[in-house]
Every structure is written in structure tokens, then in C-alpha cells.
Write a protein that holds these residues in place. Sequence first.
Motif, PDB file in Angstrom:
ATOM      1  N   GLY A  57     165.498  56.223  97.082  1.00 29.84           N
ATOM      2  CA  GLY A  57     166.858  56.484  97.535  1.00 29.84           C
ATOM      3  C   GLY A  57     167.167  55.718  98.808  1.00 29.84           C
ATOM      4  N   PRO A  58     168.442  55.688  99.180  1.00 33.53           N
ATOM      5  CA  PRO A  58     168.857  54.909 100.343  1.00 33.53           C
ATOM      6  C   PRO A  58     168.514  55.600 101.656  1.00 33.53           C
ATOM      7  CG  PRO A  58     170.732  56.103  99.457  1.00 33.53           C
ATOM      8  CD  PRO A  58     169.584  56.361  98.513  1.00 33.53           C
ATOM      9  N   GLY A  59     168.504  54.804 102.714  1.00 32.29           N
ATOM     10  CA  GLY A  59     168.363  55.367 104.054  1.00 32.29           C
ATOM     11  C   GLY A  59     166.950  55.698 104.442  1.00 32.29           C
ATOM     12  N   MET A  60     166.832  56.282 105.634  1.00 30.01           N
ATOM     13  CA  MET A  60     165.549  56.647 106.217  1.00 30.01           C
ATOM     14  C   MET A  60     165.585  58.121 106.606  1.00 30.01           C
ATOM     15  SD  MET A  60     163.993  53.668 106.198  1.00 30.01           S
ATOM     16  CE  MET A  60     162.726  53.481 107.463  1.00 30.01           C
ATOM     17  N   VAL A  61     164.392  58.678 106.803  1.00 20.85           N
ATOM     18  CA  VAL A  61     164.259  60.088 107.173  1.00 20.85           C
ATOM     19  C   VAL A  61     163.479  60.185 108.473  1.00 20.85           C
ATOM     20  CG1 VAL A  61     163.356  62.345 106.482  1.00 20.85           C
ATOM     21  CG2 VAL A  61     164.296  60.800 104.754  1.00 20.85           C
ATOM     22  N   MET A  62     163.947  61.034 109.393  1.00 24.03           N
ATOM     23  CA  MET A  62     163.249  61.212 110.662  1.00 24.03           C
ATOM     24  C   MET A  62     161.897  61.873 110.443  1.00 24.03           C
ATOM     25  SD  MET A  62     166.327  62.265 113.295  1.00 24.03           S
ATOM     26  CE  MET A  62     165.284  62.082 114.758  1.00 24.03           C
ATOM     27  N   LEU A  63     160.855  61.299 111.040  1.00 19.37           N
ATOM     28  CA  LEU A  63     159.490  61.794 110.879  1.00 19.37           C
ATOM     29  C   LEU A  63     159.281  63.130 111.596  1.00 19.37           C
ATOM     30  CD1 LEU A  63     157.718  58.398 111.591  1.00 19.37           C
ATOM     31  CD2 LEU A  63     157.736  59.576 109.371  1.00 19.37           C
ATOM     32  N   ALA A  64     158.488  64.000 110.989  1.00 19.98           N
ATOM     33  CA  ALA A  64     158.215  65.304 111.586  1.00 19.98           C
ATOM     34  C   ALA A  64     157.317  65.194 112.822  1.00 19.98           C
ATOM     35  CB  ALA A  64     157.568  66.226 110.546  1.00 19.98           C
ATOM     36  N   GLU A  65     156.352  64.271 112.798  1.00 21.69           N
ATOM     37  CA  GLU A  65     155.338  64.205 113.852  1.00 21.69           C
ATOM     38  C   GLU A  65     155.928  63.948 115.241  1.00 21.69           C
ATOM     39  OE1 GLU A  65     151.478  64.685 115.251  1.00 21.69           O
ATOM     40  OE2 GLU A  65     152.279  65.025 113.241  1.00 21.69           O
ATOM     41  N   PRO A  66     156.727  62.887 115.438  1.00 27.06           N
ATOM     42  CA  PRO A  66     157.288  62.686 116.778  1.00 27.06           C
ATOM     43  C   PRO A  66     158.248  63.793 117.197  1.00 27.06           C
ATOM     44  CG  PRO A  66     158.160  61.072 115.231  1.00 27.06           C
ATOM     45  CD  PRO A  66     157.063  61.773 114.530  1.00 27.06           C
ATOM     46  N   LEU A  67     158.934  64.398 116.235  1.00 19.52           N
ATOM     47  CA  LEU A  67     159.813  65.511 116.574  1.00 19.52           C
ATOM     48  C   LEU A  67     159.005  66.712 117.060  1.00 19.52           C
ATOM     49  CD1 LEU A  67     162.432  65.393 113.668  1.00 19.52           C
ATOM     50  CD2 LEU A  67     162.755  64.683 116.040  1.00 19.52           C
ATOM     51  N   GLU A  68     157.886  66.966 116.411  1.00 19.83           N
ATOM     52  CA  GLU A  68     157.033  68.074 116.827  1.00 19.83           C
ATOM     53  C   GLU A  68     156.469  67.823 118.227  1.00 19.83           C
ATOM     54  OE1 GLU A  68     153.671  70.709 114.679  1.00 19.83           O
ATOM     55  OE2 GLU A  68     153.082  68.629 115.070  1.00 19.83           O
ATOM     56  N   LYS A  69     156.018  66.609 118.503  1.00 25.68           N
ATOM     57  CA  LYS A  69     155.487  66.291 119.818  1.00 25.68           C
ATOM     58  C   LYS A  69     156.562  66.427 120.889  1.00 25.68           C
ATOM     59  CE  LYS A  69     151.711  63.230 118.413  1.00 25.68           C
ATOM     60  NZ  LYS A  69     151.153  61.858 118.509  1.00 25.68           N
ATOM     61  N   CYS A  70     157.760  66.021 120.559  1.00 25.78           N
ATOM     62  CA  CYS A  70     158.870  66.133 121.492  1.00 25.78           C
ATOM     63  C   CYS A  70     159.170  67.608 121.778  1.00 25.78           C
ATOM     64  CB  CYS A  70     160.101  65.447 120.906  1.00 25.78           C
ATOM     65  SG  CYS A  70     161.424  65.146 122.084  1.00 25.78           S
ATOM     66  N   LEU A  71     159.191  68.418 120.740  1.00 25.57           N
ATOM     67  CA  LEU A  71     159.433  69.844 120.912  1.00 25.57           C
ATOM     68  C   LEU A  71     158.319  70.498 121.722  1.00 25.57           C
ATOM     69  CD1 LEU A  71     161.137  72.342 120.323  1.00 25.57           C
ATOM     70  CD2 LEU A  71     159.921  72.567 118.133  1.00 25.57           C
ATOM     71  N   GLN A  72     157.094  70.086 121.483  1.00 29.24           N
ATOM     72  CA  GLN A  72     155.972  70.631 122.248  1.00 29.24           C
ATOM     73  C   GLN A  72     156.107  70.297 123.740  1.00 29.24           C
ATOM     74  OE1 GLN A  72     152.662  68.903 120.146  1.00 29.24           O
ATOM     75  NE2 GLN A  72     152.493  70.629 118.713  1.00 29.24           N
ATOM     76  N   ALA A  73     156.569  69.084 124.036  1.00 33.07           N
ATOM     77  CA  ALA A  73     156.775  68.693 125.429  1.00 33.07           C
ATOM     78  C   ALA A  73     157.868  69.543 126.075  1.00 33.07           C
ATOM     79  CB  ALA A  73     157.137  67.213 125.502  1.00 33.07           C
ATOM     80  N   ILE A  74     158.908  69.823 125.318  1.00 29.51           N
ATOM     81  CA  ILE A  74     159.992  70.665 125.839  1.00 29.51           C
ATOM     82  C   ILE A  74     159.476  72.070 126.120  1.00 29.51           C
ATOM     83  CG2 ILE A  74     162.181  71.772 125.238  1.00 29.51           C
ATOM     84  CD1 ILE A  74     162.841  69.230 123.613  1.00 29.51           C
ATOM     85  N   ARG A  75     158.716  72.617 125.190  1.00 29.13           N
ATOM     86  CA  ARG A  75     158.210  73.973 125.366  1.00 29.13           C
ATOM     87  C   ARG A  75     157.209  74.069 126.511  1.00 29.13           C
ATOM     88  NH1 ARG A  75     157.617  76.004 119.015  1.00 29.13           N
ATOM     89  NH2 ARG A  75     159.831  76.605 118.794  1.00 29.13           N
ATOM     90  N   ALA A  76     156.473  72.999 126.720  1.00 25.20           N
ATOM     91  CA  ALA A  76     155.545  72.982 127.851  1.00 25.20           C
ATOM     92  C   ALA A  76     156.306  72.988 129.169  1.00 25.20           C
ATOM     93  CB  ALA A  76     154.646  71.751 127.769  1.00 25.20           C
ATOM     94  N   ASP A  77     157.521  72.432 129.144  1.00 22.56           N
ATOM     95  CA  ASP A  77     158.330  72.333 130.356  1.00 22.56           C
ATOM     96  C   ASP A  77     159.170  73.579 130.612  1.00 22.56           C
ATOM     97  OD1 ASP A  77     159.283  70.522 132.540  1.00 22.56           O
ATOM     98  OD2 ASP A  77     161.206  70.894 131.574  1.00 22.56           O
ATOM     99  N   ARG A  78     159.698  74.188 129.545  1.00 28.75           N
ATOM    100  CA  ARG A  78     160.613  75.320 129.720  1.00 28.75           C
ATOM    101  C   ARG A  78     160.040  76.634 129.219  1.00 28.75           C
ATOM    102  NH1 ARG A  78     166.143  75.185 126.548  1.00 28.75           N
ATOM    103  NH2 ARG A  78     166.149  77.358 127.199  1.00 28.75           N
ATOM    104  N   GLY A  79     158.946  76.594 128.479  1.00 25.46           N
ATOM    105  CA  GLY A  79     158.370  77.809 127.935  1.00 25.46           C
ATOM    106  C   GLY A  79     158.776  78.023 126.486  1.00 25.46           C
ATOM    107  N   GLU A  80     158.112  78.967 125.856  1.00 21.64           N
ATOM    108  CA  GLU A  80     158.382  79.276 124.453  1.00 21.64           C
ATOM    109  C   GLU A  80     159.645  80.131 124.334  1.00 21.64           C
ATOM    110  OE1 GLU A  80     156.555  78.300 121.838  1.00 21.64           O
ATOM    111  OE2 GLU A  80     154.930  77.324 122.945  1.00 21.64           O
ATOM    112  N   GLY A  81     160.134  80.218 123.126  1.00 25.68           N
ATOM    113  CA  GLY A  81     161.170  81.199 122.832  1.00 25.68           C
ATOM    114  C   GLY A  81     162.577  80.675 122.697  1.00 25.68           C
TER     115      GLY A  81
END
Length: 247
Positions: A57-81
Motif C-alpha cells: 500500500g501507499p505511504g509510510m507508517v511511523m515506527l513504534a520503537e522511536p515513539l516508545e523511546k520518546c515517550l519513555q524520555a518524557i515519562r522520565a522527565d515528568r513522571g508516570e501517569g
Amino acid sequence: MRFDIITLFPELFEPFLKAGVTRRAFETRQVDVRLWNPRDVAEGNYRRVDDRPFGGGPGMVMLAEPLEKCLQAIRADRGEGAPVVLFSPIGQALNHTAVQAWSDSEGAVLLCGRYEGVDQRFIDRYVTHQISLGDFVLSGGEIAAMALLDAVARLQPGVLNDEGSHQLDSFNPALDGLLDSPHYTRPEVWQGEPVPEALMSGHHARIERWRREQSLTLTAKHRPELLAQARADGKLSPADELFLKKL
């Protein structure tokens, strides 16, 4: 409150955060906005954040891995929840009630999708809310994120010049969820069209009644479902009902 934005295009937010009356909320961090680019945590020389979809199919899909790492960095900075919000066609339509709820919250992580979308496995694991601006598709979630931030920021105390300004907005409970009335300013006559006489009368009760009737008229014409809801909630007075019968 704090909003962490996951976006491949953080530069899109720079002028938005520095312009208009809502900039007060962002400059003082009354609404604390922080930008995170998944490319900064992506692996490889090309910092890849997307790939071809399985099944073709056409187009591209955003990868889960870099998104997860980015979210982990955010949670490390602001906390869970913190809730994780994805702007998506299947999301709940954004309205005043939802904006007010976010305005009263401690914020969220806002994920701005791009391309054909986000790997569903990341959505299933981490996304807690999905929001839509309407039945159309944008090239990315950044504009939707700005819309939410703007709507939330203007509800914060001290952001607007007039403290009660937003209370007279369309859809606000102060207007019983109806549309706002028309507005006029100088000159009193423009190209042969005068300002409605009621607004020039100086009679406050008459002005308020005129505005209420204009609000009822516009809502009945353009958003009858809002009028039906106001009636079901018992928000319409006998004077309102009598006026509507005359329309």
C-alpha cells in the motif's frame, strides 16, 4: 499544566507559541509546552522514524520503537501517569466540554501522527485518548495539537484581557451551550447599514434580551441539535420558548 508534544516537526510550534493573546499562557508556563522529536532518539545514521506498511500500500507508517523511546524520555522527565493523546480520525470529536476538561487537568502527552499513521501496536499499548477535529484528514497531528492548546490556553485565568470573555463564547455553559450572538463596532453606520437599534439603546435588559434572541435564532438556523439539547436540559425560559414559536 504541562503538555508534552511528540512531533517530527517541532519548528511548526515555534511561531504558534509566540503569537497572539495565548502566548501569555505559554511564556509564563501557565500552560507548559515541551517539544520532543522522535528522530532525536531514533537509531541508525538516518535516524529513521518510519517504514513501509506490511501488506503493501501507499505511504509510510511511523515506527513504534522511536515513539516508545520518546515517550519513555518524557515519562522520565515528568513522571508516570500523564494521558497519551493521539489525534486520529476515529477519535472523539473535540468540543467545548472536552476542552474544559483538559483545561481543568494537569495536561497530557500529545502524539502528532504523520504519513499513513502510527504502528497500531504502539497505539494499543500506550495511547489512552484519541481526538478528532472533524471528518477530514490533515497531513499531521500538529495543527490539531495547536487547536487543543489554543482552546485550553484561552480558558486559563488571566490569559484573555477580559476575564469573562470566554464565558460568552459559543458553546459555553454561560450561553446554555448555544451559539453566540452577532457583534458590531464603529462606525455606527457602515455602507448604509446601521448597528441594530437595541444595541444603541443603552438599556441593559433590552440589550441582553436582543442578544439572547439572536443567539436562539442563529442556533435554531445553523445548529438545531444544540437548541434541542438546551431544551432537554431545561435551559430555555418561557420567554425563550415564546420567541422560538414566533420564528
